[in-house]
Design a protein around this motif. Structure first.
Motif, mmCIF file in Angstrom:
data_model
loop_
_atom_site.group_PDB
_atom_site.id
_atom_site.type_symbol
_atom_site.label_atom_id
_atom_site.label_comp_id
_atom_site.label_asym_id
_atom_site.label_seq_id
_atom_site.Cartn_x
_atom_site.Cartn_y
_atom_site.Cartn_z
ATOM 1 N N ILE A 145 24.020 -17.873 49.388
ATOM 2 C CA ILE A 145 24.667 -16.577 49.614
ATOM 3 C C ILE A 145 24.655 -16.306 51.104
ATOM 4 N N HIS A 146 25.829 -16.060 51.659
ATOM 5 C CA HIS A 146 25.886 -15.912 53.102
ATOM 6 C C HIS A 146 25.444 -14.519 53.497
ATOM 7 N N TRP A 147 24.135 -14.324 53.618
ATOM 8 C CA TRP A 147 23.572 -13.015 53.938
ATOM 9 C C TRP A 147 23.253 -12.952 55.420
ATOM 10 N N ASP A 148 23.903 -12.044 56.143
ATOM 11 C CA ASP A 148 23.574 -11.870 57.549
ATOM 12 C C ASP A 148 23.948 -10.459 57.986
ATOM 13 N N TYR A 149 22.983 -9.522 57.868
ATOM 14 C CA TYR A 149 23.333 -8.141 58.187
ATOM 15 C C TYR A 149 23.489 -7.919 59.694
ATOM 16 N N LEU A 150 23.088 -8.901 60.493
ATOM 17 C CA LEU A 150 23.269 -8.756 61.937
ATOM 18 C C LEU A 150 24.734 -8.903 62.321
ATOM 19 N N LEU A 151 25.478 -9.621 61.511
ATOM 20 C CA LEU A 151 26.878 -9.872 61.840
ATOM 21 C C LEU A 151 27.845 -9.324 60.805
ATOM 22 N N ASP A 152 27.382 -9.119 59.594
ATOM 23 C CA ASP A 152 28.292 -8.719 58.532
ATOM 24 C C ASP A 152 28.114 -7.225 58.244
ATOM 25 N N GLY A 153 29.172 -6.450 58.505
ATOM 26 C CA GLY A 153 29.091 -5.007 58.348
ATOM 27 C C GLY A 153 28.736 -4.578 56.934
ATOM 28 N N ARG A 154 29.253 -5.308 55.936
ATOM 29 C CA ARG A 154 28.992 -4.915 54.555
ATOM 30 C C ARG A 154 27.527 -5.135 54.204
ATOM 31 N N ASP A 155 26.992 -6.256 54.631
ATOM 32 C CA ASP A 155 25.575 -6.530 54.390
ATOM 33 C C ASP A 155 24.705 -5.469 55.064
ATOM 34 N N ALA A 156 25.080 -5.107 56.291
ATOM 35 C CA ALA A 156 24.301 -4.116 57.031
ATOM 36 C C ALA A 156 24.306 -2.788 56.285
ATOM 37 N N MET A 157 25.480 -2.410 55.757
ATOM 38 C CA MET A 157 25.597 -1.152 55.027
ATOM 39 C C MET A 157 24.710 -1.177 53.789
ATOM 40 N N ILE A 158 24.769 -2.285 53.044
ATOM 41 C CA ILE A 158 23.939 -2.397 51.840
ATOM 42 C C ILE A 158 22.468 -2.224 52.203
ATOM 43 N N LEU A 159 22.075 -2.860 53.286
ATOM 44 C CA LEU A 159 20.664 -2.819 53.681
ATOM 45 C C LEU A 159 20.219 -1.402 54.043
ATOM 46 N N VAL A 160 20.997 -0.691 54.871
ATOM 47 C CA VAL A 160 20.552 0.657 55.257
ATOM 48 C C VAL A 160 20.595 1.599 54.063
ATOM 49 N N ILE A 161 21.546 1.397 53.144
ATOM 50 C CA ILE A 161 21.592 2.247 51.947
ATOM 51 C C ILE A 161 20.327 2.026 51.115
#
Lengths: 293, 450
Positions: A145-161
């Protein structure tokens, strides 16, 4: 002897109100007045040169492409945080409420996250989800799974939520639990005798009777997700990547403190102030009417 | 009523505050002239700073410098600005290099170092400071306005063990960007490290220093030195080419983006990435944490670009002297004496060796060299060599742009969107230039009519 509920002394009521008034004036009216003044001037950070520009700061803020984007980000973020935090809180409360044994232990354990400061909570999430050093982050990548919240806006949003909601679940849980426990058993028993199954009992009796609690929590959670999530965002993403997690409050900070654009930042504060007033009025006027006390 | 209560509260507060200010210093040092020094160093660096200050205080009996930690660089800056607005600015404040234009424009708030030294009658020779350091903090006419303090410059660090595992020569680091890419690909193909290449401080390294090394402008008007009406020029063909190459490297998996500011630092000492472009001041951390053989060299460049490579530019911070209403001359003299103390050869060399920052003066460098420091610790002089590689040109003197912190973030945002594939390199940099210019115009307007 007659008992009178009014004071003879004309000064005493003012004296009793004074501390609260002093605090309100010093910590609310005065700064709010400053913000309004700052929002109509353009000034260098040091306050050496000041020029009255009236509404130009507001025009710049509202005319720029990023304010609207930030508003959308905020709505998405807040909506998701409230939904996740309240659903999880209710689910846990219902489960603990049914538990006969050890309910006290569960309650205590579920309360703990509330004691964790937002910045600390964010660091914990970072150590779990960081794509390079986080336990789960690495494993997600390992299974493809390409997880990278440093570069991927959607991943970052999921993480802060997730991080913001997690800090709030405890609070919602304890209020829902108190609300559930104040529902009279007799009503539920009567419903059982009438043949209502547990799902029906929940939706027809428990949920409506919980509505004061739900309404209270909704108000508190809206305030939380709008204004108290700065710490989580600051520690995890700093509003990035791009501007993917820059909420309205975070933007006020970035523009005022980092970018030293005091006028633009003050204009945003004033807009938020108006929005909060409008939102509160709406909430109490329309939603509260549907709440059964 | 409310008023009286408020007055009471204020009185109590003032009394408490007054007592707190007076008590610790009341005994023994009443006759010393005291000055406040707000800084942004914590941990090991903070200890070295406090020791330097303590040495100054012990070296003479007239002046006393009080170091006060105020948080990160931006926090220190905001604190100093707020204190100035309240008429209680500290005498000395440590300010990061990107705040230079903001400080310089605040004419009534700061006292230029050259002016203060002259008024205090303290001898002052600007030529002892490294040109790349001095230039960054000087006016277009070459007058020093701030005192250089901690300066570093970006260099390339590489993991020799990973190079060996990948079949690369561990003693021959990549010198050009195509070589960096080839090495990173090789490392990934051989799985010698989980990541080939990364960078810290994306804007500072890949745009500010990249422009200096290739002798292309970051902004017009000699990077802003010659006027506030400068405009960004980071969408030149060379910049676009470089960003496109980095985006390609991300796509093929040879470059892992480590995040903004210093976030990428962590990926090198942990062994994750085999090559990193990062600050020369990363050395202390690499020494402490890295469990592999490593070394540092110059930043890479494109060898087909005309004039490359030139000297790199600094990062770090300088000391600014701030004004306050009715500040006595004697206090400025104390600051002047302190500045003379830290610029002396011994102190400058000590600072360099203890912190890993470059020495601010040539004489400090000579002291370190004579003591055999560079011979015993190979690679510690790469920062100085990089800064003094050539004589600074109009494009490699430094940057003098208002609100540079904001511009740095804008470039990082647009770069991140390009890395995600949301836009091309050309679109990203055009957009960065457009947004950055709006920021520069806002800054210019704040000072319009001055």
């Amino acid at each position: 002897m007659t008992r009178r509920a009014i004071f003879d002394n004309k000064l005493l009521p003012y004296l009793l109100l004074a501390p609260q008034l002093a605090i309100t004036i010093a910590f609310f009216f005065w700064p709010a007045g400053q913000a309004i003044y700052q929002s109509v001037i353009r000034q260098d950070p040091f306050g050496l040169l000041t020029r009255l520009v009236w509404l130009e700061n507001f025009r710049n803020v509202l005319g720029g492409p990023f304010y609207l984007q930030s508003l959308r980000t905020t709505l998405l973020f807040s909506g998701a945080v409230i939904l996740v935090a309240m659903t999880a809180g209710l689910l846990l409360a219902v489960t603990v409420d049914r538990q006969a044994r050890g309910a006290g232990v569960y309650t205590m354990l579920l309360m703990w996250p509330y004691a964790v400061a937002p910045a600390v909570a964010a660091s914990l999430w970072l150590f779990i989800f960081h794509p390079a050093i986080g336990i789960l982050g690495r494993n997600l990548r390992a299974v493809g799974i390409h997880w990278d919240y440093l570069l991927d806006g959607r991943d970052a949003m999921i993480l802060v939520i997730l991080a913001a909601a997690w800090s709030r679940v405890s609070y919602n849980f304890i209020f829902f639990l108190a609300g559930l426990q104040s529902i009279p058993r007799s009503v539920l028993e009567a419903a059982s005798i009438d043949g209502a199954d547990s799902r029906r009992r929940f939706w027809k009796i428990v949920f409506p009777l919980l509505s004061p609690t739900t309404f209270f929590l909704l108000v508190v959670n809206v305030t939380y997700s709008f204004f108290d999530t700065f710490g989580v965002i600051h520690s995890l993403t700093k509003g990035g990547p791009g501007k993917a997690t820059e909420t309205l409050i975070y933007k006020v900070y970035v523009d005022g403190v980092v970018n030293l654009d005091l006028g633009g930042s003050a204009a945003q504060s004033v807009i938020l102030l108006l929005a909060v007033i409008a939102l509160t009025a709406l909430q109490f006027r329309y939603i509260e009417r549907r709440v059964h006390y | 009523m409310g008023k009286r209560l408020l007055a009471g509260l204020v009185a109590v507060f003032l009394l408490t505050a007054g007592t707190m200010l007076v008590t610790p210093n009341a005994a023994g040092q009443a006759q010393r002239v005291r000055v406040e020094f707000w800084h942004a160093f914590r941990g090991a660096l903070g200890e070295v700073l406090e020791k330097t200050v303590a040495d100054f205080n012990a070296s003479q009996g007239r002046y006393q410098v009080n170091p006060i930690f105020k948080g990160s660089y931006p926090e220190t800056m905001v604190a100093a600005i707020a204190a100035f607005r309240a008429g209680r600015a500290p005498h000395i404040v440590q300010m990061f290099e990107v705040g230079t234009a903001t400080m310089m424009a605040a004419k009534g708030a700061i006292k230029p170092v050259h002016e203060m030294m002259r008024e205090a009658g303290v001898s002052f020779d600007p030529s002892i400071y490294l040109p790349a350091v001095r230039g960054y903090y000087s006016t277009a006419e070459g007058r020093m306005v701030a005192m250089p303090f901690n300066s570093s410059t970006p260099v390339l660090w590489w993991n020799k063990d990973a190079f060996r595992r990948a079949g690369l020569n561990p003693d021959n680091p990549p010198k050009t960007w195509p070589e960096v890419r080839a090495a990173a690909q090789r490392i990934r193909a051989a799985n010698a490290a989980p990541c080939g290449f990364t960078t810290a401080w994306p804007t500072w390294v890949q745009f500010e220093n990249f422009s200096a090394i290739h002798d292309v402008p970051f902004a017009s008007k000699a990077n802003g030195f010659e006027g506030m009406d400068a405009e960004l020029q980071v969408n030149s063909p060379l910049h676009v080419r470089h960003l496109a190459m980095m985006a390609d490297m991300i796509k093929e998996g040879s470059f892992k983006y480590g995040g903004r500011d210093a976030a990428g630092d962590a990926l090198f000492p942990s062994g994750e990435c085999a090559i990193i472009t990062a600050s020369s001041a990363l050395r202390a951390r690499v020494v402490r944490e890295a469990k592999f053989a490593w070394a540092a060299t110059y930043l890479p460049y494109y060898d087909d670009a005309k004039g490359a490579p030139k000297n790199s530019i600094i990062g770090g911070a300088a000391l600014w002297v701030m004004t306050a209403p009715q500040r006595p001359v004697e206090e400025y003299r104390a600051v002047a004496e302190f500045f003379r103390f830290i610029s002396a050869p011994q102190a400058s060399a000590r600072w360099h060796i203890d912190t890993g920052y470059v020495p601010i003066t040539f004489t400090g460098m000579q002291v370190a060299e004579t003591a055999g420091y560079y011979r015993q610790n190979p690679g510690t002089d790469i920062g100085i060599k990089s800064l003094t590689r050539t004589i600074p040109t109009r494009n490699s003197k430094g940057l003098r742009l208002g609100n540079l912190p904001e511009i740095r973030v804008i470039i990082e945002e647009e770069m991140e969107k390009a890395f995600q594939g949301q836009q091309t390199a050309k679109q990203a940099l055009d957009s960065a230039v457009r947004r950055g210019n709006a920021v520069l115009r806002r800054f210019q307007q704040q000072y319009a009519g001055q």
